[in-house]
Design an enzyme around this catalytic site. Structure first.
Site: not given
Ligand SMILES: Cc1cc2nc3c(=O)[nH]c(=O)nc-3n(C[C@H](O)[C@H](O)[C@H](O)COP(=O)(O)OP(=O)(O)OC[C@H]3O[C@@H](n4cnc5c(N)ncnc54)[C@H](O)[C@@H]3O)c2cc1C
Lengths: 287, 807
Positions: B238, B385-386, B761
């Site tokens: 990522q 996902r935050c 997110e």
């Protein structure tokens, strides 16, 4: 997630398959749809050295119905059980149960024979077969024999089938017309095995229950045929009290393990609820 | 001759498919036709395969490792252990959190499935066979699987390698299994507020250990070219540039000789931010063998060894007045980091941005304390996902507000509205030190309550409760609300870095002579649709249609340096860089246009896709014409060509927010919870591509449903990880996924060049509390204050049973 190495055989007749199984011995396994066996091989929990694939054995692939006698070839897929209108006409429980197995992809390849021969108490069809009082035909080097589904299962992955025997077909009488049936299965999501599941077939006569049969999935080392629970229903009007009593009797014979679906207490509790709901649904469908 | 009228202004805007256009995703043609190119699609001549021998124990001493039988398997080239890595000083690697992590277990294993040896073979099958044959002799040691016992006096020592190092990366360690205590805010003042409060509530709230579980697991291909000394590393990264720098620092290969490529990535959700032993071992194996080496983990390995998320054991205390005005918030977290502190947070923030925990509320005083501890579990602690630990914070405050509402017997929506930060208070300085850039919470909540007809839902619930008590139904209706504020877009270089690398991001745009363009960014899409949306930003900025712009990311040899994609930072940071690079191009284009039109620059104005002379729009030069001129005209004082690069250091984070409502029906007999309604209003500032936003919200809500309803990575007493396959780890299918209603308000970020805030997110952050609050609310009238997630069948049933509802 890579299986150990194995040799692959693809006979085209049941005779050849039996011959291969006897000559290859203990390290050979039948593969049908492969959807129980291959995951086990990938985890290296099953380590066959030979796989004998039954896909090309055409004689194991048909559904036949004569009068009310049903014969299912071992290699009939779960999807074919669902799509057969004729079968659904006389024994709707099969479609109802098959639709609750896994997902469409698995059902296109997974077979009825593999599902019942596997011996995994989490499989749905074994309890269905016990409820319907089916029998299995086993063929081996010493010929053919028939075993009642209610006598077939001895422990987890342990059945009366001998090494080298092939389960060739399943026989059952369709329940009498006017019967009601249901399969209630609680699961966490599509593709999951049952937290608890119950199958019920019953007939009515003048408002009272004339016959009943109850089977339970994934609640013990083997599928369970809840004989006593069913007998409580017979002769009753299927009132609330009686249903509760039958559910309690069914619950009493369960012996589930704790797993990700919940603790033992919960799984037993759900067993009772599934039995209650399946009886009520079967009742509502009976004439 | 046909006289064609020139396209209208509206037509020209439409043709650009810029900001606000729901243009279709350009990525999808290749993905839907199976021509994506993922790590496991990479096949190089002579490529070898690596596979791990992993620990069956949660905690054990390694007495010996016998490689002989494994090496005898045909096709096996090597078996690496810690002993082989020691001479290279690579048996440990630095983590993003200032700790070290064993690459291959050094004398001890600290969690089940820890990497013990790396088998390298000519094919995957030989490698897998050989893994079974490496004989490791272990001596079992006592296991800590409960964070609350990690700091007991008699707790076994887990990290022998740092037992004498009592000064950790984030201050002193107070116990051999302690990692850090991190504090923010005014502890004394907050405690005073609690003591003086008219009303006080306290609750222990756990956010269970879960896993991001991307569709594609982690993996890489390392290829060392011994002739030119160049290492190429393809991987599920990522943050490819950060990987290059870290790889250079730990292998001593000069950074210009390392090329890192992130090809198509099948979901990351934080799981692909960290550096894993598989990467290091593949690089070493490639250096040793001179052949490319591929390593790709399977699903069980993914769930049990590469970064988990959450595992926060939180305590919240709220002080309030009797009429519901919050006067203070006190929080403490026991953070279970597993065996190594491999959290992926900006270096100075060991608990991420957990101090956004005051949420959407004007809370005058607050305190946060976070104790990190070691346990015999897999390392990680990533932002699933935050933004860093924002989900945990949002869950705590949104649950606590409901707890307070119950205590006060007040409606949870009303209580939230009463405490909201008001529109006129922005930019708002929070008690824990953040400056919220913008917000309009009252408008969003008002729109949401109207959309779901909140009063009607409560009326229906009142009827349901009466019917339940009369025995007419066995279902209880629950209504959950969450109003979250996120902090995303890390971030200002002055306080956000990863291993010393400032968290800016970048974009380079080159305009081709014929008026099309290529843009390259320092980020990397993992499914977010960057190639679609970032082209839209460029389109609006420079007036070239989005379809004429190629967008590239992920190759460190070509892309400008950036810190990658996670924490909803791509749009706030790289998106801003994109707009700024576009503006540089436009500035040069204006000079070229002035030359071509023979006017002064100041006489020109920008209009959609062209510069025109003010007051005389017929006299204009389109960007396409300007592009060509930049390549074929000798313009005095100007270099030829038309390109720009921008490195953007945002002045602040962005603060997206949203109002979510969830309605459930709980069957008390089976514990089955049916999600009847899920409404999500998001305010992510300027909306670049509404269709992509909706897709992101659907995906994030589905993950929220998964977490709240069933996901959990748990361990038994002897350290076995339970349920680590997709049989047990809850991934909802289309059948379990409810229908979502999405909605929005637009409060642009005042400091972002196009006003965008990030959205990917938000639904995970807001969805979990909305759903958890709904389940808790179903039982509220029966006395329930809080029940822990996941709200799977048996836990919900247990709650019903405890409340005497199961009969
Ligand atoms: C994701 C997933 C979800 C699933 N969910 C369910 C579910 O909810 N309910 C359920 O019931 N099942 C479920 N299954 C299992 C699935 O139904 C299998 O297809 C079935 O259990 C086995 O049938 P098969 O044809 O695939 O058999 P195989 O996997 O090929 O064989 C299973 C076993 O039976 C033996 N065998 C097979 N055929 C014969 C034969 N004719 N004679 C003798 N021995 C034989 C094999 O040697 C093997 O030991 C699931 C499978 C998957 C992958």
């Amino acid at each position: 997630m890579i299986p150990g190495s194995f040799d692959y055989h693809r006979p085209s007749s049941i005779g050849d398959a039996i011959g291969l199984m006897s000559s290859l011995g203990d390290d050979a396994m039948i593969v049908a749809g492969g959807h129980s066996l291959i995951p086990m091989m990938k985890l290296r929990m099953a380590l066959p050295e030979h796989l004998v694939d039954l896909q090309d054995v055409q004689s194991l692939k048909s559904i036949s119905i004569e009068n009310s006698q049903i014969t299912l070839g071992a290699m009939v897929t779960q999807a074919e059980l669902i799509t057969s209108e004729e079968l659904h006409e006389i024994c709707p429980l099969l479609r109802e149960a098959a639709l609750q197995i896994a997902d469409p992809q698995v059902r296109y390849v997974g077979t009825i024979g593999g599902n019942v021969a596997n011996g995994d108490p989490a499989n749905d069809m074994p309890a269905i077969m016990q409820t319907l009082n089916a029998s299995f035909t086993l063929v081996g080097p010493n010929g053919e024999r028939s075993v009642a589904a209610r006598d077939f299962y001895q422990g987890a992955y342990y059945t009366t089938r001998e090494d080298g025997e092939i389960l060739s077909s399943i026989h059952l009488d369709a329940p009498t017309s006017g019967h009601g049936s249901a399969y209630e299965k609680q699961k966490r999501k599509i593709g999951d095995y049952a937290t608890a599941a119950a199958a019920v077939v019953l007939t009515l006569s003048g408002g009272t229950c004339a016959t009943a049969s109850i089977g339970l999935t994934n609640l013990s080392e083997t599928p369970l045929w809840a004989e006593e629970a069913a007998s409580i229903l017979v002769g009753s009007s299927l009132d609330r009290e009686t249903i509760k009593a039958a559910a309690a009797a069914a619950k009493a014979i369960t012996n589930p393990a704790e797993d990700g679906r919940g603790p033992i207490e919960f799984r037993k509790h759900v067993a009772g609820i599934m039995v209650e709901r399946a009886i009520a649904k079967a009742h509502s469908r009976a004439r | 001759m046909n006289v064609q009228s020139p396209p209208s202004r509206e037509e020209r805007i439409k043709k650009l498919q810029g900001l606000g256009s729901s243009r279709k995703r350009v990525e999808d043609a290749r993905f839907t036709q199976g021509t994506g190119n993922y790590v496991d699609d990479i096949k190089l001549p002579g490529m070898l395969f690596g596979d791990f021998v992993r620990s069956p124990y949660g905690h054990a001493r390694i007495k010996s490792i016998d490689k002989e039988a494994a090496l005898a398997v045909p096709g096996v080239i090597a078996v690496l252990t810690a002993e082989d890595l020691k001479p290279l000083n690579l048996h440990y690697m630095p983590t993003l959190a200032g700790d070290v992590q064993a690459v291959l277990a050094d004398e001890k294993v600290l969690f089940q499935n820890q990497e013990v040896a790396f088998v390298v073979a000519q094919d995957r099958y030989a490698a897998a066979d050989a893994v079974e044959l490496v004989e490791v002799d272990y001596e079992e040691l006592p296991v800590i699987n409960d964070a609350f016992k990690a700091l007991d006096d008699d707790a076994p020592l887990l990290r022998e390698d740092i037992k004498d190092k009592m000064e950790g990366a984030h201050g002193p360690r107070k116990h051999h299994n302690h990692i850090f205590l991190w504090e923010e805010g005014d502890k004394e003042g907050t405690e005073q507020a609690l003591n003086n409060a008219e009303v006080m509530v306290e609750e222990k709230i756990t956010y269970q250990r879960v896993h991001p579980c991307p569709l594609e697991t982690c993996g890489c291909v390392a290829s060392m070219d011994k002739i030119n000394g160049k290492l190429t590393l393809w991987g599920t990264f990522q943050a490819p540039h950060a990987v290059r720098t870290v790889a250079s620092l730990i292998t001593n290969i000069p950074e210009h000789n390392i090329r890192v490529v992130s090809p198509d990535i099948g979901g990351g959700f934080g799981n692909k931010v960290g550096v894993y032993p598989g990467y290091i071992c593949s690089v070493v194996a490639s250096i040793v063998t001179g052949k490319p080496v591929k390593w790709v983990e399977d699903r069980i390995e993914n769930l049990t060894s590469t970064a988990f998320a959450r595992d926060y054991h939180m305590t919240g205390k709220i002080a309030a007045t009797a009429d519901g005005k919050i006067t203070g918030l006190w929080t403490h977290v026991l953070a279970d980091h597993g065996a190594f502190d491999a959290c992926a947070d900006p270096t100075k923030f060991p608990a991420g941005f957990f101090h956004i925990v005051t949420g959407s509320y004007d809370i005058p005083i607050a305190y946060v304390g976070v104790d990190g501890v070691y346990t015999n579990k897999a390392p990680g602690g990533v932002a699933y996902r935050c933004s860093f630990r924002v989900t945990e914070a949002a869950y705590l405050i949104e649950r606590m507000i409901d707890v307070l509402a119950r205590k006060l017997d007040m409606d949870p929506v009303e209580l939230r509205i009463k405490n909201f930060i008001k529109k006129e208070q922005f930019p708002y300085q929070s008690a824990l030190g953040w400056e919220y850039d913008s917000g309009d919470y009252h408008t969003a909540m008002d729109q949401a309550t109207k959309a779901v007809d909140y009063p009607a839902l409560r009326a229906e619930q009142a009827e349901n409760r009466v019917a339940f008590d009369r025995g007419e139904t066995r279902n209880l209706m629950g209504i959950g609300v969450a109003f979250f504020t996120e902090i995303v877009g890390a971030g200002p270089v002055k306080n956000c870095d990863i291993l010393g690398l400032g968290m800016f991001d970048s974009c380079e745009i080159r305009i081709h002579p014929t008026g099309s363009a290529i843009a390259r960014l320092g980020t990397i899409s993992q499914g977010q649709g960057h190639a679609t949306t970032f082209a839209q930003i460029v389109a609006s900025e420079i007036g070239i249609p989005a379809e004429d712009i190629t967008l590239e990311e992920g190759d460190t040899d070509t892309a400008p340096y950036g810190l990658g994609t996670y924490g909803s930072r791509s749009t706030p940071v790289a998106g801003a860089a994109t707009a700024m690079a576009g503006r540089k191009i436009r500035a040069k284009a204006q000079m070229i246009a002035a030359y071509l039109l023979e006017v002064h620059e100041g006489d020109l104005e920008w209009d959609v896709d062209r510069f025109q002379i003010k007051g005389n729009p017929e006299a204009h030069k389109t960007m396409k014409e300007i592009a060509f001129a930049s390549y074929n005209q000798a313009i005095p004082g100007l270099e030829p060509g038309l390109e720009a690069v921008s490195y953007y250091d945002p002045p602040n984070m962005t603060y997206p927010f949203g109002a979510y409502f969830c309605v459930v029906d709980v069957d008390v007999d089976t514990g089955v919870t049916d999600i009847r309604k899920f409404y999500a209003l998001d305010d992510c500032g300027t909306r670049i591509n509404p269709m992509i936003i909706e897709g992101q919200v659907h995906g994030g809500l589905t993950e929220a449903v998964a977490i709240a309803m069933g996901q959990e990575i748990s361990y038994d007493e002897i350290g076995n990880v339970k349920g680590a396959s997709l049989m047990d780890f809850y991934l909802p299918t289309a059948v379990e996924t409810p229908t979502y209603e999405t909605d929005f308000t637009v409060t642009p970020s005042p400091h972002h060049p196009i006003g965008a805030k990030g959205v990917g997110e938000s639904p995970n952050v807001g969805g979990v509390p909305a759903l958890s609050n709904a389940v808790n609310d179903a039982f509220a009238h029966k006395g329930l204050v809080h029940t822990q997630m996941p709200h799977d069948h048996w836990r919900v049933w247990q709650t019903a049973q405890r409340l005497g509802l199961t009969g």
